[in-house]
Write a protein that holds these residues in place. Structure first.
Motif, short mmCIF file in Angstrom:
data_model
loop_
_atom_site.label_atom_id
_atom_site.label_comp_id
_atom_site.label_asym_id
_atom_site.label_seq_id
_atom_site.Cartn_x
_atom_site.Cartn_y
_atom_site.Cartn_z
N MET A 225 0.84 -1.20 0.00
CA MET A 225 0.00 0.00 0.00
C MET A 225 0.86 1.24 0.00
SD MET A 225 -3.06 -0.79 2.61
CE MET A 225 -3.87 -2.38 2.65
N ALA A 226 0.26 2.35 -0.39
CA ALA A 226 0.91 3.65 -0.33
C ALA A 226 0.24 4.45 0.78
CB ALA A 226 0.75 4.38 -1.67
N VAL A 227 1.05 5.12 1.58
CA VAL A 227 0.55 5.94 2.68
C VAL A 227 0.93 7.37 2.37
CG1 VAL A 227 0.69 6.40 5.15
CG2 VAL A 227 0.85 4.04 4.31
N SER A 228 -0.06 8.25 2.22
CA SER A 228 0.23 9.63 1.85
C SER A 228 0.65 10.45 3.07
CB SER A 228 -0.98 10.27 1.17
OG SER A 228 -2.07 10.35 2.05
N VAL A 229 1.71 11.24 2.91
CA VAL A 229 2.20 12.14 3.95
C VAL A 229 2.46 13.50 3.30
CG1 VAL A 229 3.23 10.26 5.30
CG2 VAL A 229 4.66 11.50 3.67
N ASP A 230 2.53 14.55 4.12
CA ASP A 230 2.74 15.89 3.57
C ASP A 230 4.15 16.03 2.99
OD1 ASP A 230 0.19 16.45 4.37
OD2 ASP A 230 0.76 17.81 5.98
N ASP A 231 5.15 15.56 3.72
CA ASP A 231 6.53 15.70 3.26
C ASP A 231 7.40 14.72 4.03
OD1 ASP A 231 8.76 16.68 1.93
OD2 ASP A 231 8.93 18.50 3.13
N VAL A 232 8.48 14.29 3.42
CA VAL A 232 9.49 13.50 4.10
C VAL A 232 10.61 14.47 4.47
CG1 VAL A 232 11.20 11.66 3.88
CG2 VAL A 232 8.89 11.34 2.98
N VAL A 233 10.93 14.51 5.76
CA VAL A 233 11.89 15.49 6.27
C VAL A 233 13.31 14.97 6.20
CG1 VAL A 233 12.51 16.88 8.28
CG2 VAL A 233 10.12 16.40 7.82
N GLU A 234 13.53 13.74 6.70
CA GLU A 234 14.88 13.20 6.72
C GLU A 234 14.86 11.72 7.07
OE1 GLU A 234 17.52 14.04 10.24
OE2 GLU A 234 15.86 15.33 10.86
N ILE A 235 15.99 11.09 6.81
CA ILE A 235 16.25 9.75 7.32
C ILE A 235 17.12 9.98 8.56
CG2 ILE A 235 17.23 7.48 6.87
CD1 ILE A 235 14.90 8.27 4.96
N TYR A 236 16.62 9.56 9.71
CA TYR A 236 17.27 9.87 10.98
C TYR A 236 17.86 8.60 11.59
CZ TYR A 236 17.73 11.39 15.86
OH TYR A 236 18.21 11.68 17.11
N THR A 237 19.14 8.66 11.92
CA THR A 237 19.82 7.57 12.61
C THR A 237 20.21 8.06 13.99
OG1 THR A 237 20.73 6.83 10.50
CG2 THR A 237 21.70 5.90 12.49
N PRO A 238 19.48 7.65 15.02
CA PRO A 238 19.86 8.09 16.37
C PRO A 238 21.19 7.48 16.79
CG PRO A 238 17.88 6.71 16.42
CD PRO A 238 18.31 6.80 15.00
N SER A 239 21.90 8.19 17.65
CA SER A 239 23.20 7.71 18.10
C SER A 239 23.07 6.56 19.09
CB SER A 239 24.00 8.85 18.73
OG SER A 239 23.27 9.42 19.79
N GLU A 240 21.90 6.41 19.67
CA GLU A 240 21.64 5.32 20.61
C GLU A 240 20.16 4.98 20.54
OE1 GLU A 240 21.06 7.30 24.81
OE2 GLU A 240 22.92 8.01 23.89
N ASP A 241 19.76 3.94 21.24
CA ASP A 241 18.35 3.56 21.25
C ASP A 241 17.57 4.63 22.03
OD1 ASP A 241 15.98 2.27 20.99
OD2 ASP A 241 16.40 0.72 22.47
N VAL A 242 16.80 5.40 21.33
CA VAL A 242 16.10 6.52 21.95
C VAL A 242 14.58 6.38 21.86
CG1 VAL A 242 17.96 8.18 21.74
CG2 VAL A 242 16.39 7.87 19.84
#
Length: 154
Positions: free
Chosen positions: A85-102
């Protein structure tokens, strides 16, 4: 392996989804409306010769419906309960990799039937972001409605 999250917006709110739940991020093409379809279904799109339902995440999460005329609008392609399926969103901001499990669990007071789509809170800088699961966006009954609509297009 570090967890990665796709951060996206709806209205002025930022949400996150685990990158492993998303197979691709696509530019929005206006979906073809389906007569008498459920309100959360914007229609269907043809993506690489596959007919995909477009789930209006704005509607599911209680925001006002919006047209697909903004060049920032995107769809997140995901498999929900075995159906692509496709899920509509307003915008994709970033791909975020946290430095630890947050990721923290959703506070119990915040858990209601209306927030079943969320499974955690992501701490980012000085803010928090609700983490949604594409598997939890639709109830079983809503998923059955989508399946019935798709059956007509096979």
């Amino acid at each position: 392996m570090d967890n990665k999250y796709i951060l996206f917006t709806l209205e002025n709110e930022t949400y996150a989804v685990d990158i492993l739940e998303i197979t691709s991020i696509e530019e929005v093409v206006k979906p073809t409306p389906i007569p008498r379809a459920p309100k959360f279904l914007d229609g269907v799109i043809n993506l690489r010769d596959s007919i995909l339902p477009v789930i209006d995440l704005r509607y599911v999460l209680g925001y006002e419906k919006k047209s697909f005329d903004n060049e920032k609008n995107k769809v997140l392609i995901s498999r929900m309960n075995g159906v692509e399926m496709a899920v509509s969103v307003d915008d994709v901001v970033e791909i975020y990799t946290p430095s630890e499990d947050v990721i923290s669990e959703m506070p119990e007071l915040a858990m209601t039937p209306a927030t079943e789509y969320a499974y955690g809170i992501l701490k980012k800088d000085n803010s928090v972001v609700v983490v949604v699961s594409t598997e939890l966006i639709l109830s079983k009954a809503e998923q059955d409605e989508v399946d019935a609509v798709l059956e007509k297009y096979k």
